[in-house]
Structures are given as structure tokens and as C-alpha cells.
Scaffold this motif. Structure first.
Motif, PDB file in Angstrom:
ATOM      1  N   ALA A 162       0.693  -1.391  -0.399  1.00  0.00           N
ATOM      2  CA  ALA A 162       0.676   0.113   0.124  1.00  0.00           C
ATOM      3  C   ALA A 162       0.797   0.770  -0.264  1.00  0.00           C
ATOM      4  CB  ALA A 162      -0.853  -0.152   0.993  1.00  0.00           C
ATOM      5  N   THR A 163       1.625   1.259   0.267  1.00  0.00           N
ATOM      6  CA  THR A 163       3.063   2.229   0.838  1.00  0.00           C
ATOM      7  C   THR A 163       3.674   2.533  -0.360  1.00  0.00           C
ATOM      8  OG1 THR A 163       3.802   2.166   3.065  1.00  0.00           O
ATOM      9  CG2 THR A 163       4.663   3.426   2.034  1.00  0.00           C
ATOM     10  N   THR A 164       3.974   1.722  -0.906  1.00  0.00           N
ATOM     11  CA  THR A 164       5.097   1.305  -2.775  1.00  0.00           C
ATOM     12  C   THR A 164       3.688   2.324  -3.865  1.00  0.00           C
ATOM     13  OG1 THR A 164       6.339   0.050  -1.640  1.00  0.00           O
ATOM     14  CG2 THR A 164       6.305   0.536  -4.040  1.00  0.00           C
ATOM     15  N   ALA A 165       2.281   1.763  -3.882  1.00  0.00           N
ATOM     16  CA  ALA A 165       1.488   1.781  -4.058  1.00  0.00           C
ATOM     17  C   ALA A 165       1.706   3.166  -4.203  1.00  0.00           C
ATOM     18  CB  ALA A 165       0.514   0.927  -4.143  1.00  0.00           C
ATOM     19  N   ARG A 166       0.829   3.749  -3.538  1.00  0.00           N
ATOM     20  CA  ARG A 166       0.623   5.612  -2.721  1.00  0.00           C
ATOM     21  C   ARG A 166       1.492   5.911  -4.080  1.00  0.00           C
ATOM     22  NH1 ARG A 166      -1.480   3.727   1.872  1.00  0.00           N
ATOM     23  NH2 ARG A 166       0.723   4.255   3.126  1.00  0.00           N
ATOM     24  N   PHE A 167       2.936   5.616  -3.251  1.00  0.00           N
ATOM     25  CA  PHE A 167       4.000   6.219  -3.985  1.00  0.00           C
ATOM     26  C   PHE A 167       4.040   6.174  -5.434  1.00  0.00           C
ATOM     27  CE2 PHE A 167       8.344   5.467  -5.323  1.00  0.00           C
ATOM     28  CZ  PHE A 167       8.983   6.888  -5.582  1.00  0.00           C
ATOM     29  N   PHE A 168       3.654   5.395  -5.973  1.00  0.00           N
ATOM     30  CA  PHE A 168       3.323   5.008  -7.188  1.00  0.00           C
ATOM     31  C   PHE A 168       2.517   5.789  -8.254  1.00  0.00           C
ATOM     32  CE2 PHE A 168       5.532   0.596  -8.360  1.00  0.00           C
ATOM     33  CZ  PHE A 168       6.800   0.783  -7.635  1.00  0.00           C
ATOM     34  N   ASP A 169       1.238   5.733  -7.368  1.00  0.00           N
ATOM     35  CA  ASP A 169      -0.120   6.869  -7.474  1.00  0.00           C
ATOM     36  C   ASP A 169       0.616   7.992  -8.116  1.00  0.00           C
ATOM     37  OD1 ASP A 169      -2.082   5.180  -7.314  1.00  0.00           O
ATOM     38  OD2 ASP A 169      -2.209   4.782  -5.249  1.00  0.00           O
ATOM     39  N   ARG A 170       1.032   8.690  -7.252  1.00  0.00           N
ATOM     40  CA  ARG A 170       1.898  10.192  -7.134  1.00  0.00           C
ATOM     41  C   ARG A 170       2.937  10.193  -7.916  1.00  0.00           C
ATOM     42  NH1 ARG A 170       3.084  12.124  -1.382  1.00  0.00           N
ATOM     43  NH2 ARG A 170       3.549  13.914  -2.488  1.00  0.00           N
ATOM     44  N   ASP A 181      -2.330  -0.090 -12.487  1.00  0.00           N
ATOM     45  CA  ASP A 181      -2.661  -0.571 -11.673  1.00  0.00           C
ATOM     46  C   ASP A 181      -1.632  -0.490 -10.355  1.00  0.00           C
ATOM     47  OD1 ASP A 181      -3.785  -2.458  -9.009  1.00  0.00           O
ATOM     48  OD2 ASP A 181      -4.713  -3.563 -10.032  1.00  0.00           O
ATOM     49  N   THR A 182      -1.632   0.317  -9.505  1.00  0.00           N
ATOM     50  CA  THR A 182      -0.071   0.921  -8.895  1.00  0.00           C
ATOM     51  C   THR A 182      -0.663  -0.170  -8.070  1.00  0.00           C
ATOM     52  OG1 THR A 182      -1.352   2.185  -7.848  1.00  0.00           O
ATOM     53  CG2 THR A 182      -0.267   3.231  -9.415  1.00  0.00           C
ATOM     54  N   THR A 183      -1.300  -1.013  -7.715  1.00  0.00           N
ATOM     55  CA  THR A 183      -0.735  -2.043  -6.577  1.00  0.00           C
ATOM     56  C   THR A 183      -0.471  -3.548  -7.138  1.00  0.00           C
ATOM     57  OG1 THR A 183      -3.155  -1.250  -5.162  1.00  0.00           O
ATOM     58  CG2 THR A 183      -2.299  -3.400  -4.939  1.00  0.00           C
ATOM     59  N   LEU A 224      11.397  -0.434 -14.986  1.00  0.00           N
ATOM     60  CA  LEU A 224      10.807   0.152 -16.182  1.00  0.00           C
ATOM     61  C   LEU A 224      10.655  -0.072 -16.483  1.00  0.00           C
ATOM     62  CD1 LEU A 224      13.701   2.639 -13.453  1.00  0.00           C
ATOM     63  CD2 LEU A 224      10.313   2.205 -13.158  1.00  0.00           C
ATOM     64  N   ALA A 225      11.027  -0.990 -17.868  1.00  0.00           N
ATOM     65  CA  ALA A 225      10.814  -1.280 -19.193  1.00  0.00           C
ATOM     66  C   ALA A 225       9.263  -0.717 -19.544  1.00  0.00           C
ATOM     67  CB  ALA A 225      11.685  -2.722 -19.516  1.00  0.00           C
ATOM     68  N   GLY A 226       9.118  -1.536 -18.521  1.00  0.00           N
ATOM     69  CA  GLY A 226       7.548  -1.939 -19.036  1.00  0.00           C
ATOM     70  C   GLY A 226       6.815  -0.560 -18.594  1.00  0.00           C
ATOM     71  N   ALA A 227       7.634  -0.036 -17.264  1.00  0.00           N
ATOM     72  CA  ALA A 227       6.581   1.506 -16.335  1.00  0.00           C
ATOM     73  C   ALA A 227       6.448   2.846 -16.820  1.00  0.00           C
ATOM     74  CB  ALA A 227       6.720   0.643 -14.926  1.00  0.00           C
ATOM     75  N   LEU A 228       7.691   3.221 -17.155  1.00  0.00           N
ATOM     76  CA  LEU A 228       8.377   4.155 -17.266  1.00  0.00           C
ATOM     77  C   LEU A 228       6.678   5.147 -18.121  1.00  0.00           C
ATOM     78  CD1 LEU A 228      12.075   4.710 -18.608  1.00  0.00           C
ATOM     79  CD2 LEU A 228      11.278   5.373 -16.314  1.00  0.00           C
ATOM     80  N   GLY A 229       6.507   6.846 -17.669  1.00  0.00           N
ATOM     81  CA  GLY A 229       6.034   7.678 -18.190  1.00  0.00           C
ATOM     82  C   GLY A 229       6.182   7.709 -19.561  1.00  0.00           C
ATOM     83  N   PRO A 230       5.575   8.793 -20.382  1.00  0.00           N
ATOM     84  CA  PRO A 230       6.357   9.072 -22.317  1.00  0.00           C
ATOM     85  C   PRO A 230       6.868  10.016 -21.711  1.00  0.00           C
ATOM     86  CG  PRO A 230       3.465   8.727 -21.733  1.00  0.00           C
ATOM     87  CD  PRO A 230       4.022   8.963 -19.952  1.00  0.00           C
TER      88      PRO A 230
END
Length: 248
Positions: A162-170, A181-183, A224-230
Motif C-alpha cells: 500500500a505504501t509503495t502503491a501510494r508512491f506510484f500513484d503520485r 494498477d499501481t497495487t 521500468l522497461a514496461g512502466a516508464l511514463g511517456p
């Protein structure tokens, strides 16, 4: 790292707690007593393991009466659960602090470097001797006491996710990550970054810090190979192109 029995020092004379008018310890004294009990129990569990630690030994070392320990925690499983809950909270604190620190970092710091800093903190506290010892005890007692395994999951793993997911949300809101799905992303991140290394430590495999960090960095690159933003994907591609450009 094995758990070996150690000799304890002779118990000091039992100190009487300040009493309220009703004959019971004051609230402050009761809090101090409970903190002392947990501290003593933590060290005995770490030194002797779960099976070799008795409530009688805890009571003697903490300088409190046996009925006090039994009335407060019921049995050894209840005491171990209280110790485990406190230890998990201590392990999670650095993760939360690291996430907040990286969110407030300068904007020119890459997402990869932010995750590396978090990963480094996680390696430190999840693969430390105390965390590994408690992980072993939880594993060994999970079949007999499934509620202990449930506590470890709910208070430890799920709160870390949950802590890591909140970090990813931001990070998603900033456009730095692109995940649906950040969770799930948090679960994958935690597992690939520290899961393997923590399991090896739990099994008693000697860890070499540089090798563990090298693996952690490689795992983060794969994540990050599949998770980096644009924006970060474009920046990363540009850096890769520069590295491949032949020198003149």
C-alpha cells in the motif's frame, strides 16, 4: 545465521510500579511496563527463537510478575504477535520515509534513481539480521499458528504494498510512470527488487552487499522497461541512443 541460545544475566530485583489510588499501576507506569516487556521479549525471541522462549523467562527478565504477562498477552503466541507487530512497524518506517524523500527530490532526478534509493533502503531493513530472524520464526510457526502468518501478511506485506502503491500513484500523476494498477505494480516491484534477496537471507545464504545491489538495480531496470511514463521513456530512449552512437 542461526538462532543460538545465550545465557541471560541474573534478573535484577523486581521494581514495584507506582500505584494509583485504586491499587493498580498508573497509566504511565503501565505503558513503561509494557514497553519493557516487549523489549525484553524481542531480545529473547531473537536470541533463543520462538520455541525456546517461555513467558516465565520473559517475566523474570522484565522484572514483572508472571500473572501480569499472562493477563496482558494471554499466551506466548499473543506476546509474539505484539512483538512482531512492533517490529514490522519499525521495518516499514524507512520505506515510508524513503518514498516521501524521493517524491520531494529535485525534478531532474530520474525515476530510476529514485527507485534505486528506495530499493537500497528496503534491502537494508528487510535483509537485516533481526528481520531475517523474525521471518524464519514466522515461517516455522505459520502452520501451527496461521493467525501469525496472517498478521505478517496484513501488517507487513500488504502495508508495504500500500505504501509503495501510494508512491506510484503520485508518480503516475506526475507522468513519470505509466501503469494501470499501481497495487499490482507495487507487488511486482517489491518482489523483484528485494523478494529474492530476502528469501536467500532467510535460508541462511551469505549475502554480499555489492552483488545484492547490482541485482536490485538490474531488477529496477527490468521493472521500468514496461512502466516508464511517456516523458521518462523519451528521455531514456535518447540516453540509449547517445550511448550507442559511434565515436568519431
Amino acid at each position: 545465521m542461526g538462532l543460538t541460545a545465550t545465557k541471560t544475566k541474573p534478573a535484577a530485583p523486581r521494581r514495584e510500579l507506582p500505584k494509583s489510588r485504586g491499587g493498580r499501576p498508573t497509566k504511565t507506569a503501565a505503558i513503561e511496563r509494557d514497553q519493557r516487556l516487549i523489549e525484553v521479549a524481542t531480545r529473547l525471541f531473537l536470541d533463543r527463537g520462538f520455541d525456546a522462549t517461555s513467558l516465565d523467562a520473559v517475566a523474570e527478565a522484565a522484572r514483572v510478575s508472571k500473572p501480569t504477562v499472562y493477563s496482558r498477552y494471554g499466551d506466548k503466541r499473543g506476546l509474539f504477535a505484539a512483538v512482531l507487530r512492533r517490529e514490522i512497524a519499525r521495518w516499514l518506517a524507512p520505506l515510508s520515509a524513503a518514498a516521501e524523500t524521493q517524491l520531494s527530490s529535485a525534478s531532474d532526478i530520474s525515476v530510476e534513481q529514485r527507485l534505486v534509493e528506495i530499493g537500497r533502503e528496503m534491502l537494508t531493513f528487510t535483509c537485516g539480521p533481526d528481520a531475517v530472524a523474525f521471518s524464519r520464526m514466522m515461517t516455522s510457526q505459520a502452520i501451527n499458528f496461521p493467525d501469525i502468518a496472517k498478521l505478517g501478511k496484513e501488517e507487513g506485506w500488504l502495508k508495504a504494498v500500500a505504501t509503495t502503491a501510494r508512491f506510484f500513484d503520485r508518480l503516475v500523476a506526475q507522468g513519470a510512470l505509466d501503469v494501470d494498477d499501481t497495487t499490482i505494480a507495487a507487488e511486482v516491484f517489491l518482489d523483484v527488487v528485494v523478494g529474492h534477496t530476502h528469501r536467500l537471507a532467510t535460508f541462511g545464504t551469505a549475502l554480499e552487499l555489492k552483488a545484492a545491489e547490482k541485482r536490485m538495480r538490474a531488477a529496477i531496470k527490468l521493472f521500468l522497461a514496461g512502466a516508464l511514463g511517456p516523458a521518462d521513456r523519451i528521455q531514456s530512449t535518447a540516453k540509449g541512443t547517445q550511448r550507442r552512437r559511434p565515436s568519431r
